[in-house]
Motif scaffolding. Structure first.
Motif, mmCIF file in Angstrom:
data_model
loop_
_atom_site.group_PDB
_atom_site.id
_atom_site.type_symbol
_atom_site.label_atom_id
_atom_site.label_comp_id
_atom_site.label_asym_id
_atom_site.label_seq_id
_atom_site.Cartn_x
_atom_site.Cartn_y
_atom_site.Cartn_z
ATOM 1 N N ILE A 219 0.847 -1.193 0.000
ATOM 2 C CA ILE A 219 0.000 0.000 0.000
ATOM 3 C C ILE A 219 0.881 1.240 0.000
ATOM 4 C CG2 ILE A 219 -1.741 1.311 1.288
ATOM 5 C CD1 ILE A 219 -2.516 -1.361 2.637
ATOM 6 N N GLY A 220 0.540 2.186 -0.869
ATOM 7 C CA GLY A 220 1.173 3.492 -0.809
ATOM 8 C C GLY A 220 0.520 4.301 0.303
ATOM 9 N N LEU B 77 -7.375 3.988 6.256
ATOM 10 C CA LEU B 77 -8.457 3.013 6.386
ATOM 11 C C LEU B 77 -8.145 1.748 5.585
ATOM 12 C CD1 LEU B 77 -11.269 2.273 7.419
ATOM 13 C CD2 LEU B 77 -12.236 3.430 5.409
ATOM 14 N N THR B 78 -7.579 1.909 4.409
ATOM 15 C CA THR B 78 -7.184 0.755 3.606
ATOM 16 C C THR B 78 -6.179 -0.110 4.353
ATOM 17 O OG1 THR B 78 -7.571 1.972 1.541
ATOM 18 C CG2 THR B 78 -6.158 0.021 1.415
ATOM 19 N N LEU B 79 -5.228 0.539 5.026
ATOM 20 C CA LEU B 79 -4.225 -0.192 5.806
ATOM 21 C C LEU B 79 -4.889 -1.000 6.915
ATOM 22 C CD1 LEU B 79 -1.076 -0.523 6.116
ATOM 23 C CD2 LEU B 79 -1.248 1.205 7.912
ATOM 24 N N CYS B 80 -5.836 -0.403 7.617
ATOM 25 C CA CYS B 80 -6.552 -1.109 8.697
ATOM 26 C C CYS B 80 -7.280 -2.337 8.162
ATOM 27 C CB CYS B 80 -7.556 -0.176 9.361
ATOM 28 S SG CYS B 80 -6.842 1.138 10.356
ATOM 29 N N ILE B 81 -7.991 -2.158 7.068
ATOM 30 C CA ILE B 81 -8.755 -3.262 6.495
ATOM 31 C C ILE B 81 -7.810 -4.378 6.049
ATOM 32 C CG2 ILE B 81 -10.232 -3.933 4.553
ATOM 33 C CD1 ILE B 81 -11.440 -1.063 4.761
ATOM 34 N N ALA C 130 3.159 6.777 12.120
ATOM 35 C CA ALA C 130 2.399 6.406 13.318
ATOM 36 C C ALA C 130 1.408 5.279 13.001
ATOM 37 C CB ALA C 130 1.659 7.621 13.867
ATOM 38 N N GLN C 131 0.747 5.353 11.848
ATOM 39 C CA GLN C 131 -0.196 4.305 11.459
ATOM 40 C C GLN C 131 0.508 2.964 11.285
ATOM 41 O OE1 GLN C 131 -2.041 5.754 7.834
ATOM 42 N NE2 GLN C 131 -2.248 7.778 8.753
ATOM 43 N N ALA C 132 1.646 2.999 10.590
ATOM 44 C CA ALA C 132 2.381 1.761 10.331
ATOM 45 C C ALA C 132 2.877 1.132 11.628
ATOM 46 C CB ALA C 132 3.549 2.040 9.390
ATOM 47 N N ARG C 133 3.393 1.971 12.539
ATOM 48 C CA ARG C 133 3.876 1.448 13.820
ATOM 49 C C ARG C 133 2.730 0.902 14.654
ATOM 50 N NH1 ARG C 133 8.316 6.033 15.859
ATOM 51 N NH2 ARG C 133 10.036 5.329 14.510
ATOM 52 N N ARG C 134 1.613 1.616 14.667
ATOM 53 C CA ARG C 134 0.474 1.175 15.485
ATOM 54 C C ARG C 134 -0.048 -0.178 15.010
ATOM 55 N NH1 ARG C 134 -2.659 -0.854 17.949
ATOM 56 N NH2 ARG C 134 -4.533 -0.111 19.026
ATOM 57 N N LEU C 135 -0.023 -0.421 13.703
ATOM 58 C CA LEU C 135 -0.532 -1.678 13.159
ATOM 59 C C LEU C 135 0.572 -2.710 12.928
ATOM 60 C CD1 LEU C 135 -3.150 -0.158 10.712
ATOM 61 C CD2 LEU C 135 -3.648 -1.568 12.700
ATOM 62 N N ASN C 136 1.794 -2.341 13.259
ATOM 63 C CA ASN C 136 2.925 -3.279 13.232
ATOM 64 C C ASN C 136 3.165 -3.868 11.847
ATOM 65 O OD1 ASN C 136 5.067 -4.638 14.491
ATOM 66 N ND2 ASN C 136 3.820 -6.479 14.809
ATOM 67 N N VAL C 137 3.122 -3.008 10.820
ATOM 68 C CA VAL C 137 3.383 -3.466 9.456
ATOM 69 C C VAL C 137 4.759 -3.001 9.005
ATOM 70 C CG1 VAL C 137 0.932 -3.412 8.875
ATOM 71 C CG2 VAL C 137 2.366 -1.440 8.341
ATOM 72 N N SER C 138 5.301 -3.689 8.017
ATOM 73 C CA SER C 138 6.557 -3.267 7.409
ATOM 74 C C SER C 138 6.365 -1.898 6.775
ATOM 75 C CB SER C 138 6.987 -4.289 6.347
ATOM 76 O OG SER C 138 8.057 -3.799 5.584
ATOM 77 N N TYR C 139 7.295 -0.981 7.048
ATOM 78 C CA TYR C 139 7.128 0.410 6.597
ATOM 79 C C TYR C 139 8.430 0.924 6.012
ATOM 80 C CZ TYR C 139 6.283 5.476 6.847
ATOM 81 O OH TYR C 139 6.150 6.808 6.543
ATOM 82 N N THR C 140 8.340 1.469 4.803
ATOM 83 C CA THR C 140 9.514 1.991 4.112
ATOM 84 C C THR C 140 9.213 3.378 3.569
ATOM 85 O OG1 THR C 140 10.095 -0.250 3.397
ATOM 86 C CG2 THR C 140 11.178 1.570 2.263
ATOM 87 N N VAL C 141 10.209 4.279 3.671
ATOM 88 C CA VAL C 141 10.093 5.605 3.068
ATOM 89 C C VAL C 141 10.932 5.612 1.795
ATOM 90 C CG1 VAL C 141 10.503 8.074 3.324
ATOM 91 C CG2 VAL C 141 9.710 6.721 5.279
ATOM 92 N N CYS C 142 10.288 5.929 0.689
ATOM 93 C CA CYS C 142 10.964 5.924 -0.619
ATOM 94 C C CYS C 142 10.683 7.254 -1.318
ATOM 95 C CB CYS C 142 10.465 4.745 -1.451
ATOM 96 S SG CYS C 142 11.209 4.623 -3.089
ATOM 97 N N PRO C 143 11.542 8.264 -1.159
ATOM 98 C CA PRO C 143 11.313 9.562 -1.789
ATOM 99 C C PRO C 143 11.270 9.450 -3.315
ATOM 100 C CG PRO C 143 13.015 9.702 -0.109
ATOM 101 C CD PRO C 143 12.763 8.245 -0.337
#
Length: 563
Positions: free
Chosen positions: A307-308, A317-321, A351-364
């Motif tokens: 997900i972007g 909301l998409t991330l939560c679902i 904050a969303q990614a950490r709260r839901l414990n998903v893999s999170y990457t920043v790609c400028p």
């Protein structure tokens, strides 16, 4: 054409000539389960397992959903030349199951045509079959493309009661149940594949209550469950008494083998000890979105989803679902900032990614965007900047997400909502690039409601409050707000729901109190965006009329706004 009635007696022969003892009760098992389209062998195996389980719990009859052997809707699989042989083989494989009657939904193919049918299987033999009489050809249904119309009423006698068979749409019409009543039916069994839309269960209950009470007939109503492409079947199988009251109701969105016992003398069912929890509108919508995504991803063979994550409410909301559907270990979030991405968005996405414990990457994406701009500079020939440059940002993000999908095998989830898709507030091959749009049938105002609903389920909100409260923005230019280009979402969604879901015209919508100029503008935006929607990924249907298979307009036409 007159209708014939077929009656089958399943009472076992008694060679000794002894008097047959009629039991005082018959127990029915409602097999509310997910049968995957096209997986005939596995579906038959599941039927076997459920029949044996039901028999072990004392069931006399087990009932499966409409077309369960092939799955619903099978679409052009019904045209495959090998269909008949595969179905016959699967039915034959069930012939060794004894001491329980199986009512199986299946496609029947013979020299008369192809029928949407129910088979009566008992002790190794097919004792009879029923062909669906009313073939729906509206909304998501196109059964007249595939099936021939059944003509016969079918009843069968079993352990002292006469059971009439119907399939889905037959029960919504008046005549089939009336005919069965006149032919002496004591009970109606109805096989269904009724897809979800908001408030559909209440509509089903009202219809069942009406049919039962009108004809003084108890009804056993078995519905399918699970996701299939853009459809979700929500279960909610029911048993009604002859006075229309509900004796049993199965859970929504879950596989369940529900047993109920009929007193043969009184023709009354036992009462359910504990009814399932009632779902609010937001709750049933959210569950439908979770099931739709879960089954699409899992049955398509993807290892996860990507997900972007923008820091906005749609991607949140998409991330939560996605996490609720698949688990956090199968969800990958990528934040792709550009120079217009705010610090707040970066903070909220993390904050969303950490709260839901998903893999999170920043790609400028700065270098990617500037590279494309540099390549295009000679071609643009010093043309003034416009939305073209803004769309390059969205398309750069689309390229990155699709590359990650290609490399690691994750399905890209797009995050556009129904409001945006309706008016074309999205970038083709940019934020529309992906394989599944979770919010495709969710208006923006509903997105806010669902986000608040999801936050209420836990003590610590999964979506930061300011994501819900701050003005939405695509962040493709400085200080951009959605409302720079669109009316307030409450107004926009009001117009869109009347035009799309209710099929109202220009003047009818104005008569509802909306500004004429605004109505004309919005309708033009909807009509002019049809070409985009045709190329959009599928997404779960939750409304009365979703974009996709049930709303089809020509791309090139001269229909006027006032029409």
């Amino acid at each position: 054409m007159s209708k014939d009635t077929t009656t089958t007696n399943l009472t076992a022969e008694n060679p000794a000539g002894e008097n047959t003892i009629i039991p005082k009760a018959v127990t029915f098992a409602l097999a509310q389960s997910h049968f995957l389209v096209g997986d005939i062998t596995a579906n038959a195996d599941k039927m076997r397992q459920l029949a044996i389980e039901a028999r072990g719990q004392g069931a006399d009859v087990i009932i499966f959903p409409e077309l369960a052997l092939l799955g619903y809707p099978p679409q052009d699989l019904l045209l495959r030349p090998s269909l008949s042989g595969r179905v016959k083989s699967a039915l034959s494989a069930l012939s060794d199951i004894e001491d329980i009657v199986m009512i199986v939904g299946y496609p029947h193919v013979d020299h008369h045509g192809t029928f949407n049918s129910a088979a009566i299987l008992h002790n190794g033999h097919q004792k009879g079959f029923y062909h669906k009489q009313f073939l729906p050809n509206y909304g998501v249904f196109d059964e007249r493309r595939y099936f021939d119309k059944g003509r016969n009423q079918v009843l069968f006698d079993y352990k002292g009661i006469t059971i009439g068979l119907l399939i889905c749409e037959d029960l919504w019409e008046k005549t089939p149940i009336s005919d069965l009543k006149q032919q002496g039916a004591d009970l109606i069994v109805c096989l269904n594949a009724s897809p979800f839309e908001t408030d559909k269960q209440d509509t089903r209950k009202a219809m069942l209550a009406k049919r039962s009470s009108e004809h003084k007939l108890p009804i056993v109503y078995v519905n399918a469950v699970g996701g299939q492409d853009d459809l979700v079947f929500d279960g909610g199988s029911m048993v009604t008494q002859a006075d229309g009251t509900i004796a049993h109701e199965a859970s929504r969105f879950l596989d369940q083998l529900m047993l109920t016992t009929l007193d043969v003398e009184t023709l009354k069912f036992d009462s359910q000890a504990k009814a399932p929890l009632s779902l609010s509108r937001e709750s049933e919508m959210y569950q439908a979105l979770v099931v739709g995504l879960r089954d699409y991803v899992n049955h398509s063979g993807f290892t996860g989803v990507i997900i972007g994550l923008s820091g906005g409410i749609d991607s949140a909301l998409t991330l939560c679902i996605a996490v609720d559907a698949l688990g956090s270990d199968k969800v990958y979030a990528v934040m792709m900032p550009y120079e217009y991405t705010s610090k707040i968005s970066l903070e909220d996405a993390q904050a969303q990614a950490r709260r839901l414990n998903v893999s999170y990457t920043v790609c400028p994406i700065f270098d990617a965007v500037e590279g494309i701009r540099h390549t295009l500079a000679p071609l643009f020939n010093q043309s003034p900047a416009d939305t073209t440059e803004e769309n390059i940002q969205a398309r750069a993000r689309g390229v990155i997400l699709m590359a990650l999908s290609n490399k690691f095998g994750h399905l890209v989830l797009t995050t556009g909502n129904k409001s945006e898709l309706a008016v074309g507030y999205s970038t083709l091959y940019g934020d529309m690039a992906g394989g599944f749009d979770v919010l495709k049938d969710v208006y923006k105002s509903q997105v806010y409601n669902l986000a608040s609903y999801r936050n209420r389920l836990e003590d610590t909100p999964v979506i930061p409050e300011r994501v819900i409260t701050r003005p939405p923005s695509a962040e493709l230019r400085p200080d951009q707000k959605d409302q720079d280009s669109l009316p307030d979402y409450e107004v926009l969604d009001g117009i869109l729901s009347l035009y799309i879901d209710e099929d109202m015209g220009y003047q009818d919508i104005i008569d509802k109190g909306f500004d004429a100029a605004m109505v004309g503008k919005i309708i033009k935006m909807v009509d002019n965006s049809e070409y985009k929607r045709l190329q959009a990924p599928i997404g779960t249907k939750i409304s009365h009329k979703a974009f996709g298979r049930e709303r089809r307009y020509p791309l090139v036409n001269k229909w006027s706004v006032e029409g």
